[in-house]
Design a protein around this motif. Sequence first.
Motif, PDB file in Angstrom:
ATOM      1  N   PHE A   3       0.828  -1.198   0.000  1.00 17.66           N
ATOM      2  CA  PHE A   3       0.000   0.000   0.000  1.00 17.66           C
ATOM      3  C   PHE A   3       0.865   1.252   0.000  1.00 17.66           C
ATOM      4  N   SER A   4       2.038   1.181   0.640  1.00 18.44           N
ATOM      5  CA  SER A   4       2.880   2.360   0.745  1.00 18.44           C
ATOM      6  C   SER A   4       3.715   2.593  -0.515  1.00 18.44           C
ATOM      7  N   GLN A   5       3.697   1.653  -1.460  1.00 20.66           N
ATOM      8  CA  GLN A   5       4.444   1.815  -2.696  1.00 20.66           C
ATOM      9  C   GLN A   5       3.720   2.761  -3.641  1.00 20.66           C
ATOM     10  N   ASN A   6       4.492   3.263  -4.594  1.00 20.26           N
ATOM     11  CA  ASN A   6       3.907   4.064  -5.646  1.00 20.26           C
ATOM     12  C   ASN A   6       3.194   3.113  -6.614  1.00 20.26           C
ATOM     13  N   PHE A   7       1.932   3.326  -6.830  1.00 19.29           N
ATOM     14  CA  PHE A   7       1.116   2.397  -7.613  1.00 19.29           C
ATOM     15  C   PHE A   7       1.534   2.294  -9.067  1.00 19.29           C
ATOM     16  N   LYS A   8       2.183   3.333  -9.607  1.00 19.56           N
ATOM     17  CA  LYS A   8       2.578   3.266 -11.019  1.00 19.56           C
ATOM     18  C   LYS A   8       3.671   2.240 -11.258  1.00 19.56           C
ATOM     19  N   GLU A  25      -7.107   8.770 -12.784  1.00 18.91           N
ATOM     20  CA  GLU A  25      -7.755  10.024 -13.181  1.00 18.91           C
ATOM     21  C   GLU A  25      -6.764  11.125 -13.562  1.00 18.91           C
ATOM     22  N   GLY A  26      -5.463  10.856 -13.417  1.00 23.04           N
ATOM     23  CA  GLY A  26      -4.470  11.886 -13.717  1.00 23.04           C
ATOM     24  C   GLY A  26      -4.163  12.720 -12.485  1.00 23.04           C
ATOM     25  N   GLU A  27      -3.860  13.986 -12.691  1.00 26.20           N
ATOM     26  CA  GLU A  27      -3.479  14.874 -11.593  1.00 26.20           C
ATOM     27  C   GLU A  27      -4.616  15.825 -11.232  1.00 26.20           C
ATOM     28  N   PHE A  28      -4.645  16.180  -9.943  1.00 22.06           N
ATOM     29  CA  PHE A  28      -5.526  17.263  -9.532  1.00 22.06           C
ATOM     30  C   PHE A  28      -5.007  18.537 -10.189  1.00 22.06           C
ATOM     31  N   GLU A  29      -5.909  19.352 -10.688  1.00 25.55           N
ATOM     32  CA  GLU A  29      -5.502  20.562 -11.405  1.00 25.55           C
ATOM     33  C   GLU A  29      -5.516  21.811 -10.549  1.00 25.55           C
ATOM     34  N   ILE A  30      -6.234  21.763  -9.409  1.00 23.57           N
ATOM     35  CA  ILE A  30      -6.310  22.938  -8.534  1.00 23.57           C
ATOM     36  C   ILE A  30      -6.279  22.483  -7.073  1.00 23.57           C
ATOM     37  N   GLY A  31      -6.182  23.444  -6.181  1.00 24.24           N
ATOM     38  CA  GLY A  31      -6.286  23.164  -4.749  1.00 24.24           C
ATOM     39  C   GLY A  31      -4.989  22.675  -4.121  1.00 24.24           C
ATOM     40  N   ILE A  32      -5.095  22.258  -2.861  1.00 28.02           N
ATOM     41  CA  ILE A  32      -3.898  21.851  -2.118  1.00 28.02           C
ATOM     42  C   ILE A  32      -3.300  20.555  -2.643  1.00 28.02           C
ATOM     43  N   LEU A  33      -4.055  19.800  -3.409  1.00 24.26           N
ATOM     44  CA  LEU A  33      -3.552  18.549  -3.982  1.00 24.26           C
ATOM     45  C   LEU A  33      -3.103  18.716  -5.439  1.00 24.26           C
ATOM     46  N   LYS A  34      -2.974  19.961  -5.893  1.00 23.35           N
ATOM     47  CA  LYS A  34      -2.582  20.222  -7.277  1.00 23.35           C
ATOM     48  C   LYS A  34      -1.304  19.441  -7.598  1.00 23.35           C
ATOM     49  N   GLY A  35      -1.349  18.712  -8.730  1.00 24.20           N
ATOM     50  CA  GLY A  35      -0.199  17.934  -9.173  1.00 24.20           C
ATOM     51  C   GLY A  35      -0.169  16.507  -8.650  1.00 24.20           C
ATOM     52  N   VAL A  84      -1.312  12.777  -8.371  1.00 26.09           N
ATOM     53  CA  VAL A  84      -2.012  11.800  -9.209  1.00 26.09           C
ATOM     54  C   VAL A  84      -2.964  11.007  -8.318  1.00 26.09           C
ATOM     55  N   TYR A  85      -4.149  10.743  -8.848  1.00 21.44           N
ATOM     56  CA  TYR A  85      -5.128   9.997  -8.057  1.00 21.44           C
ATOM     57  C   TYR A  85      -5.889   8.994  -8.915  1.00 21.44           C
ATOM     58  N   TYR A  86      -6.424   8.014  -8.223  1.00 20.12           N
ATOM     59  CA  TYR A  86      -7.249   6.971  -8.826  1.00 20.12           C
ATOM     60  C   TYR A  86      -8.645   7.070  -8.234  1.00 20.12           C
ATOM     61  N   ILE A 125      -8.411   7.877  -4.295  1.00 18.72           N
ATOM     62  CA  ILE A 125      -7.202   7.403  -3.629  1.00 18.72           C
ATOM     63  C   ILE A 125      -5.982   8.063  -4.258  1.00 18.72           C
ATOM     64  N   LEU A 126      -5.073   8.585  -3.416  1.00 19.16           N
ATOM     65  CA  LEU A 126      -3.848   9.199  -3.908  1.00 19.16           C
ATOM     66  C   LEU A 126      -2.841   8.135  -4.341  1.00 19.16           C
ATOM     67  N   GLU A 127      -2.188   8.378  -5.468  1.00 14.31           N
ATOM     68  CA  GLU A 127      -1.224   7.411  -5.995  1.00 14.31           C
ATOM     69  C   GLU A 127       0.014   7.292  -5.106  1.00 14.31           C
ATOM     70  N   ASN A 128       0.551   8.422  -4.641  1.00 11.69           N
ATOM     71  CA  ASN A 128       1.841   8.363  -3.951  1.00 11.69           C
ATOM     72  C   ASN A 128       1.765   7.820  -2.531  1.00 11.69           C
TER      73      ASN A 128
END
Length: 141
Positions: free
Chosen positions: A11-16, A54-64, A66-68, A91-94
């Motif tokens: 779970f703690s790994q980068n999913f990509k 879903e790619g990256e968040f484009e705005i807000g505190i999570l900008k950049g 990547v999420y699923y 879910i956040l990718e990182n």
Amino acid sequence: MHISMNTNVLFSQNFKELPERVRDSLLIKIADRALEKYGPEYNRGYLTPVVKNEGEFEIGILKGEVYYTVTYPYDKSKELMEEDFSARVVILENTGKAIAIVFGNRYSYNLIKLEQLEKEGKKTQVMPFSTIKKPVGPPLF
């Protein structure tokens, strides 16, 4: 215990970096845990959840970031909800952290805020289940 420790490491790994089947399976497990805690009835259990990058968040505190999303379908011939799904977990990718749930009734939970409230000793509620049951048999009119 050994299996759960290995799962936590994954779970703690980068999913990509994971094979798609492994990644999707882990994302569904994370989403299942979140739904079990905050809206168990929204996991209808009879259809396979759909995982999407879903790619990256484009705005807000999570900008950049990547999420699923893990989307839980339901049988529209048996019941109806406001959305095309019974629940969708973000879910956040990182980090592999579930950060939000959108329910089929169009309400949503910000899991970051709920976890913060729980740390402060405040109790959180399970999302009440609501659906429109479709009638069985021919229409009455």
